[in-house]
Design a protein around this motif. Structure first.
Motif, PDB file in Angstrom:
ATOM      1  N   GLY A 524       0.837  -1.191   0.000  1.00  0.00           N
ATOM      2  CA  GLY A 524       0.000   0.000   0.000  1.00  0.00           C
ATOM      3  C   GLY A 524       0.870   1.238   0.000  1.00  0.00           C
ATOM      4  N   ILE A 525       0.533   2.227  -0.845  1.00  0.00           N
ATOM      5  CA  ILE A 525       1.379   3.413  -1.029  1.00  0.00           C
ATOM      6  C   ILE A 525       0.565   4.660  -0.681  1.00  0.00           C
ATOM      7  CG2 ILE A 525       2.797   4.722  -2.645  1.00  0.00           C
ATOM      8  CD1 ILE A 525       3.057   2.174  -4.326  1.00  0.00           C
ATOM      9  N   VAL A 526       1.176   5.557   0.101  1.00  0.00           N
ATOM     10  CA  VAL A 526       0.549   6.835   0.442  1.00  0.00           C
ATOM     11  C   VAL A 526       1.605   7.920   0.314  1.00  0.00           C
ATOM     12  CG1 VAL A 526       1.067   6.682   2.908  1.00  0.00           C
ATOM     13  CG2 VAL A 526      -0.908   8.012   2.139  1.00  0.00           C
ATOM     14  N   ALA A 527       1.172   9.142  -0.046  1.00  0.00           N
ATOM     15  CA  ALA A 527       2.122  10.227  -0.304  1.00  0.00           C
ATOM     16  C   ALA A 527       1.750  11.455   0.501  1.00  0.00           C
ATOM     17  CB  ALA A 527       2.156  10.558  -1.793  1.00  0.00           C
ATOM     18  N   ALA A 528       2.782  12.150   1.003  1.00  0.00           N
ATOM     19  CA  ALA A 528       2.611  13.461   1.627  1.00  0.00           C
ATOM     20  C   ALA A 528       3.252  14.490   0.691  1.00  0.00           C
ATOM     21  CB  ALA A 528       3.282  13.493   2.993  1.00  0.00           C
ATOM     22  N   PRO A 529       2.625  15.623   0.453  1.00  0.00           N
ATOM     23  CA  PRO A 529       1.455  16.158   1.186  1.00  0.00           C
ATOM     24  C   PRO A 529       0.108  15.851   0.542  1.00  0.00           C
ATOM     25  CG  PRO A 529       2.377  17.860  -0.199  1.00  0.00           C
ATOM     26  CD  PRO A 529       3.214  16.634  -0.438  1.00  0.00           C
ATOM     27  N   TYR A 530       0.069  14.982  -0.475  1.00  0.00           N
ATOM     28  CA  TYR A 530      -1.158  14.786  -1.248  1.00  0.00           C
ATOM     29  C   TYR A 530      -2.228  14.032  -0.464  1.00  0.00           C
ATOM     30  CZ  TYR A 530       2.302  15.883  -4.813  1.00  0.00           C
ATOM     31  OH  TYR A 530       3.289  16.469  -5.520  1.00  0.00           O
ATOM     32  N   HIS A 531      -1.855  12.991   0.268  1.00  0.00           N
ATOM     33  CA  HIS A 531      -2.835  12.144   0.947  1.00  0.00           C
ATOM     34  C   HIS A 531      -2.897  12.393   2.454  1.00  0.00           C
ATOM     35  CE1 HIS A 531      -1.698   9.304  -2.552  1.00  0.00           C
ATOM     36  NE2 HIS A 531      -2.734  10.054  -2.901  1.00  0.00           N
ATOM     37  N   ALA A 532      -1.787  12.785   3.056  1.00  0.00           N
ATOM     38  CA  ALA A 532      -1.742  12.986   4.512  1.00  0.00           C
ATOM     39  C   ALA A 532      -0.563  13.886   4.851  1.00  0.00           C
ATOM     40  CB  ALA A 532      -1.622  11.652   5.234  1.00  0.00           C
ATOM     41  N   LEU A 533      -0.596  14.466   6.050  1.00  0.00           N
ATOM     42  CA  LEU A 533       0.478  15.359   6.481  1.00  0.00           C
ATOM     43  C   LEU A 533       1.047  14.985   7.832  1.00  0.00           C
ATOM     44  CD1 LEU A 533      -0.975  18.829   5.365  1.00  0.00           C
ATOM     45  CD2 LEU A 533       1.021  17.658   4.415  1.00  0.00           C
ATOM     46  N   THR A 534       0.434  14.025   8.506  1.00  0.00           N
ATOM     47  CA  THR A 534       0.916  13.631   9.828  1.00  0.00           C
ATOM     48  C   THR A 534       1.403  12.193   9.799  1.00  0.00           C
ATOM     49  OG1 THR A 534      -1.237  12.845  10.601  1.00  0.00           O
ATOM     50  CG2 THR A 534      -0.742  15.189  10.900  1.00  0.00           C
ATOM     51  N   HIS A 535       2.196  11.874  10.801  1.00  0.00           N
ATOM     52  CA  HIS A 535       2.769  10.531  10.914  1.00  0.00           C
ATOM     53  C   HIS A 535       1.675   9.463  10.974  1.00  0.00           C
ATOM     54  CE1 HIS A 535       3.672   7.258  13.741  1.00  0.00           C
ATOM     55  NE2 HIS A 535       4.834   7.181  13.122  1.00  0.00           N
ATOM     56  N   ASP A 536       0.698   9.644  11.865  1.00  0.00           N
ATOM     57  CA  ASP A 536      -0.354   8.640  12.027  1.00  0.00           C
ATOM     58  C   ASP A 536      -1.207   8.521  10.772  1.00  0.00           C
ATOM     59  OD1 ASP A 536       0.473   8.091  14.584  1.00  0.00           O
ATOM     60  OD2 ASP A 536      -0.930   9.476  15.535  1.00  0.00           O
ATOM     61  N   ALA A 537      -1.515   9.656  10.146  1.00  0.00           N
ATOM     62  CA  ALA A 537      -2.342   9.617   8.943  1.00  0.00           C
ATOM     63  C   ALA A 537      -1.616   8.916   7.797  1.00  0.00           C
ATOM     64  CB  ALA A 537      -2.727  11.035   8.529  1.00  0.00           C
ATOM     65  N   MET A 538      -0.306   9.106   7.687  1.00  0.00           N
ATOM     66  CA  MET A 538       0.466   8.430   6.642  1.00  0.00           C
ATOM     67  C   MET A 538       0.406   6.911   6.816  1.00  0.00           C
ATOM     68  SD  MET A 538       2.002  10.528   4.450  1.00  0.00           S
ATOM     69  CE  MET A 538       3.549   9.815   3.906  1.00  0.00           C
ATOM     70  N   LEU A 539       0.664   6.429   8.019  1.00  0.00           N
ATOM     71  CA  LEU A 539       0.649   4.988   8.257  1.00  0.00           C
ATOM     72  C   LEU A 539      -0.752   4.414   8.101  1.00  0.00           C
ATOM     73  CD1 LEU A 539       3.114   4.636  11.277  1.00  0.00           C
ATOM     74  CD2 LEU A 539       3.568   4.311   8.853  1.00  0.00           C
ATOM     75  N   ARG A 540      -1.745   5.179   8.524  1.00  0.00           N
ATOM     76  CA  ARG A 540      -3.126   4.692   8.378  1.00  0.00           C
ATOM     77  C   ARG A 540      -3.503   4.609   6.902  1.00  0.00           C
ATOM     78  NH1 ARG A 540      -5.050   7.764  11.731  1.00  0.00           N
ATOM     79  NH2 ARG A 540      -5.737   9.491  10.423  1.00  0.00           N
ATOM     80  N   GLY A 541      -3.116   5.619   6.117  1.00  0.00           N
ATOM     81  CA  GLY A 541      -3.410   5.593   4.686  1.00  0.00           C
ATOM     82  C   GLY A 541      -2.702   4.456   3.985  1.00  0.00           C
ATOM     83  N   ALA A 542      -1.424   4.220   4.336  1.00  0.00           N
ATOM     84  CA  ALA A 542      -0.686   3.106   3.734  1.00  0.00           C
ATOM     85  C   ALA A 542      -1.331   1.779   4.094  1.00  0.00           C
ATOM     86  CB  ALA A 542       0.771   3.138   4.195  1.00  0.00           C
ATOM     87  N   ASP A 543      -1.828   1.667   5.317  1.00  0.00           N
ATOM     88  CA  ASP A 543      -2.483   0.430   5.744  1.00  0.00           C
ATOM     89  C   ASP A 543      -3.788   0.209   4.979  1.00  0.00           C
ATOM     90  OD1 ASP A 543      -2.578  -1.847   7.541  1.00  0.00           O
ATOM     91  OD2 ASP A 543      -4.250  -0.840   8.514  1.00  0.00           O
ATOM     92  N   ILE A 544      -4.530   1.283   4.735  1.00  0.00           N
ATOM     93  CA  ILE A 544      -5.771   1.169   3.970  1.00  0.00           C
ATOM     94  C   ILE A 544      -5.477   0.751   2.532  1.00  0.00           C
ATOM     95  CG2 ILE A 544      -7.668   2.522   2.983  1.00  0.00           C
ATOM     96  CD1 ILE A 544      -7.678   4.148   5.600  1.00  0.00           C
ATOM     97  N   ALA A 545      -4.448   1.364   1.922  1.00  0.00           N
ATOM     98  CA  ALA A 545      -4.067   0.982   0.559  1.00  0.00           C
ATOM     99  C   ALA A 545      -3.583  -0.466   0.518  1.00  0.00           C
ATOM    100  CB  ALA A 545      -2.991   1.922   0.038  1.00  0.00           C
ATOM    101  N   LEU A 546      -2.929  -0.921   1.589  1.00  0.00           N
ATOM    102  CA  LEU A 546      -2.473  -2.306   1.649  1.00  0.00           C
ATOM    103  C   LEU A 546      -3.666  -3.268   1.674  1.00  0.00           C
ATOM    104  CD1 LEU A 546      -0.273  -4.459   2.071  1.00  0.00           C
ATOM    105  CD2 LEU A 546      -0.352  -3.953   4.530  1.00  0.00           C
TER     106      LEU A 546
END
Length: 823
Positions: A524-546
């Motif tokens: 799962g791939i997530v990008a800042a600043p497009y999808h999230a800007l915080t540490h927790d939001a980045m990991l949560r977004g990557a987990d959702i994409a996974l």
């Protein structure tokens, strides 16, 4: 003269005081080293216990009765713990503390844990329960046969959401602090005569540290005292006495000749004052080696200990600046040296390159050197703290890295990701986070054991590192989960290419001994600043994409999209509901009749499960079976389906049989044969009336293990049928190798049967091949009269489909059977 005698007595008292202070400081330092050594050992055991206890297989195989074959014979929680971690005792106890499994020095035993360790077991288990909520373990010091030991405990559960402690077991590790282990710790921290025992703290003689106070007494650690100050006192005090006697003699002699040599007396008194000032200053500073410089910090004196401690020549450095020898700020030294009474007490951190070219970490202590109020230079000491710095660096590394793979751990990942998000992220310099979860890794541990699984994880770590840049970071979060923080990708396409590189690398076969192991990965791939800007939001977004990648068939990389969050929430709600579906009796069975192709008489039925969801209505297996396979509920559902299907079949005519589909996931555990045998015994259904349908792709997962399981199933007397035959290129080869009784041709072949002679030829060839191998051939999906006539003309054995009979309730099927018998 009396004043001078008093000064000498004062200096002697100061010398004695400082010697005692040195010994006291050394004692405090040794106690710190002892605590550091024991805590390091305790942390290593806690990490190992965490890996084994918070592992879903441990929960599966130790829930209720412990599977000794899995735990000991396959060495998952077995003999290797003794040589690998030095664990003297390994216990699995039930929720009330009853011993279910015990290893002493790597050997199975019947000893109960409360008979072997002298500890308050209920208190320890309570601490383990509290720590389980934070994925932590509980540890305390105790005694084993009168010898101090450390006992650590953790709740065995698959994840931290399991809080039903009244049903969960505990894993206990016992580490006896024997002489060998203490000797190893003593060597690592330069301690002499390190030993542990049990006694009363008030009766002990320093040095010692009390680890715990138990009913058996105080658990203490002692070692040989290092008396540097006392040694200095023994060496210096005779010199001091001798100097005092000589000075006294000179004073008497000078007093008689004072009228004749006043000039000589003045010079001697001046020299004496200089000597007294130097002696006093040096006595107030404890050191490894002593230095003295002029006002420009150019060295004028180095003590005898300089050469043996540094490997450098004293003569080569006299006359050279101290700042060339030690890397420090000259103005800082002046500021510290001019602090009056506080001078010489605050260290300056610096580095020194010794005679062998190695960098040594040191501390400078400095004070002014004055004569008659006039500044003559500076003097002080240098202490070598390399060992302490290396120990600190080692502890820092352990706290920041995964002990198995050497990759960054969650703590270091959090810090690295936080720094990048706060300083370097923009539209021109995005930051990508890739969450990796290995596919097909669980069977590796189940089949080959943890030792091979650990080696596979190390190889995977190397493969991941081979795809990333130097400024990127890869971390292991535990189990088979990895995180890559990519700082050099400029676009989503770059991140997608990196994801494909990781998939290609991880998909390469891994050779471990005689085993060739294949695993894959979903990303799962997530990008800042497009999808999230915080540490927790980045990991949560990557987990959702996974999760999205896994739902697409695994072995793919998916880039985060906001719409995924809603699907994930729905999926997680479905998982939660599914966990309660069996208990709430929301599952129902329907039976689709199977007909003889020639007579079109009912010869059996296929059991199909439906979920009557209270909100979503009736759900087909395609909607919830994949979810059940992922979260492990499939085993509970499968047991229910088998039992219900067999109970219903018992109410039919004896010649009718029932067919049940098995999930590929069920072959990953080694209890499939025992589960089916238990259902047959409970329901009383004869084995030959049960047919198990297996999808053809399962035989490619682990041919040897699957063949063994299928052979054991055949030994029970049940029939085996390959479902959806023809969808995999390798089916023909497997039919010759595996003990199938029949095949069911995939319904996709019927779609073009009416319009294509070529498809008819293929179906005819499959039927002939099946008959040549003495297999019963079934065609499913018959929905029209023309299809029924066509497949009947091709000489297949059995047919099934909506045209002949759709899935119906158990009561309706029983009526259908009775009506057929009556007619």
């Amino acid at each position: 003269m009396f004043v001078i005698v008093a000064l000498f007595l004062m200096s002697g008292g100061s010398l004695i005081y400082l010697s005692l202070a040195v010994d006291e400081d050394q004692l405090a330092h040794d106690k710190s080293d002892v605590s550091l050594a024991l805590n390091s050992r305790l942390e290593q055991i806690a990490i190992a216990l965490d890996d084994y206890a918070f592992w879903i297989d441990s929960y599966d195989y130790t829930y209720g009765e412990v599977d000794h074959e899995w735990a000991y014979e396959r060495d998952n929680i077995g003999a290797s713990l003794y040589p690998t971690y030095g664990l003297n005792g390994v216990f699995i106890v039930g929720p009330a503390g009853a011993t279910r499994y015990a290893l002493i020095n790597g050997e199975l035993t019947d000893i109960k844990v409360e008979e072997w360790i002298q500890s308050d077991l209920p208190r320890l288990l309570e601490k383990a329960r509290e720590g389980s909520l934070e994925d932590e373990v509980a540890s305390e010091y105790t005694a084993v046969n009168g010898v101090p030991a450390v006992v650590s405990a953790a709740v065995i559960r698959p994840d931290s959401s399991y809080v039903q402690f009244e049903t969960l077991s505990y894993l206990l590790y016992v580490d006896i602090l024997d002489a060998t282990k203490l000797a190893a710790l003593a060597d690592s921290y330069d301690l002499k005569g390190l030993r542990a025992g049990i006694g009363a703290g008030e009766d002990l003689e320093e040095p010692y540290v009390i680890l715990a106070s138990e009913e058996v007494g105080d658990i203490v650690v002692q070692w040989q005292k290092t008396a540097y100050g006392q040694n200095i006192l023994i060496k210096v005090l005779p010199i001091w006495v001798l100097v005092g006697g000589l000075v006294l003699f000179l004073l008497i002699w000078l007093r008689k000749r004072i009228n004749h040599a006043s000039k000589v007396v003045d010079e001697v008194q001046g020299s004496l004052k200089v000597s007294e000032q130097r002696f006093k200053n040096l006595s107030e500073i404890s050191s490894d080696w002593i230095w003295q410089s002029d006002t420009d910090q150019v060295l004028v004196y180095l003590s005898e200990r300089f050469e043996p401690l540094t490997g450098l020549s004293t003569s080569a450095w006299i006359g050279r600046p101290l700042s060339e020898l030690l890397q420090y700020n000259a103005s800082t030294l002046v500021a510290i040296a001019t602090r009056g009474a506080a001078a010489g007490r605050q260290p300056i951190e610096c580095e020194l390159r010794d005679g062998e070219g190695r960098v040594r970490y040191c501390q400078i202590f400095a004070s002014e050197f004055r004569v008659g109020g006039e500044l003559k230079g500076y003097q002080g000491t240098v202490c070598d703290i390399t060992r302490e710095m290396e120990a600190k660096a080692k502890i820092e590394h352990i706290s920041q890295h995964d002990p198995l793979t050497g990759l960054a751990n969650r703590h270091r990942l959090d810090r690295f990701l936080g720094e990048k998000l706060s300083t370097e992220v923009s539209g021109d310099h995005p930051l990508f986070v890739l969450a990796l979860d290995l596919d097909r890794f669980k069977p590796v541990n189940d089949t080959y054991g943890h030792a091979v699984g650990d080696q596979v994880l190390r190889e995977i770590a190397k493969a991941i590192q081979g795809c990333i840049e130097d400024r990127d970071m890869v971390a292991r979060l535990g189990g088979d989960e990895f995180i890559v923080v990519a700082t050099q990708c400029k676009t989503s396409q770059d991140a997608a290419r990196l994801g494909q590189c990781l998939i290609d690398k991880i998909n390469q076969p891994i050779q471990i001994g005689n085993h060739v192991i294949h695993v894959g990965t979903s990303i799962g791939i997530v990008a800042a600043p497009y999808h999230a800007l915080t540490h927790d939001a980045m990991l949560r977004g990557a987990d959702i994409a996974l999760y999205e990648a896994k739902s697409q068939g695994r072995n793919v990389a998916c880039i985060y999209d906001p719409s995924m969050s809603e699907r994930i929430m729905e999926r997680r709600q479905l998982e939660m509901d599914l966990c309660q579906a069996v208990a709430r009796k929301e599952l129902r069975l329907e039976f689709q009749p199977r007909f003889d192709a020639m007579t079109q008489g009912i010869i059996g039925a296929e059991a199909l499960v439906r979920w009557h969801h209270p909100i979503r209505g009736v759900l087909s297996p395609d909607c919830f079976i994949p979810v059940a396979e992922e979260n492990g509920v499939i085993f509970e559902i499968s047991d229910w389906v088998l039992r219900e299907a067999c109970w219903n079949a018992m109410s039919w005519e004896n010649e009718l049989w029932v067919s049940v589909n098995l999930s590929p996931v069920e072959f990953q555990r080694h209890d499939l044969v025992q589960r089916i045998q238990r259902v047959l015994e409970e329901t009383g259904l004869s084995a030959e009336r049960l047919e198990l349908e297996i999808t053809e792709n399962i035989v490619r997962e682990d041919s040897e293990a699957i063949l063994t399981t299928m052979s054991d199933l055949k030994a029970l007397g049940v029939r085996l049928s390959m479902d959806n035959f023809g969808t995999d290129y390798s089916s023909l080869g497997y039919l010759q190798s595996y003990p199938f009784d029949g095949i069911k041709i995939d319904r996709s072949f019927l779609m073009y049967l009416d319009h294509s002679e070529r498809h008819e030829a293929v179906v005819d060839a499959i039927i002939r091949m099946g008959h040549a191998l003495s297999l019963n051939v079934t065609i499913g999906g018959v929905e029209t009269t023309e299809q029924l006539e066509r497949v009947s003309s091709l000489s297949c054995d059995q047919v099934q489909g909506f045209y002949l009979g759709p899935p119906i309730s158990p009561a309706s099927f029983k009526e259908l059977v009775c009506d057929g018998v009556c007619r």
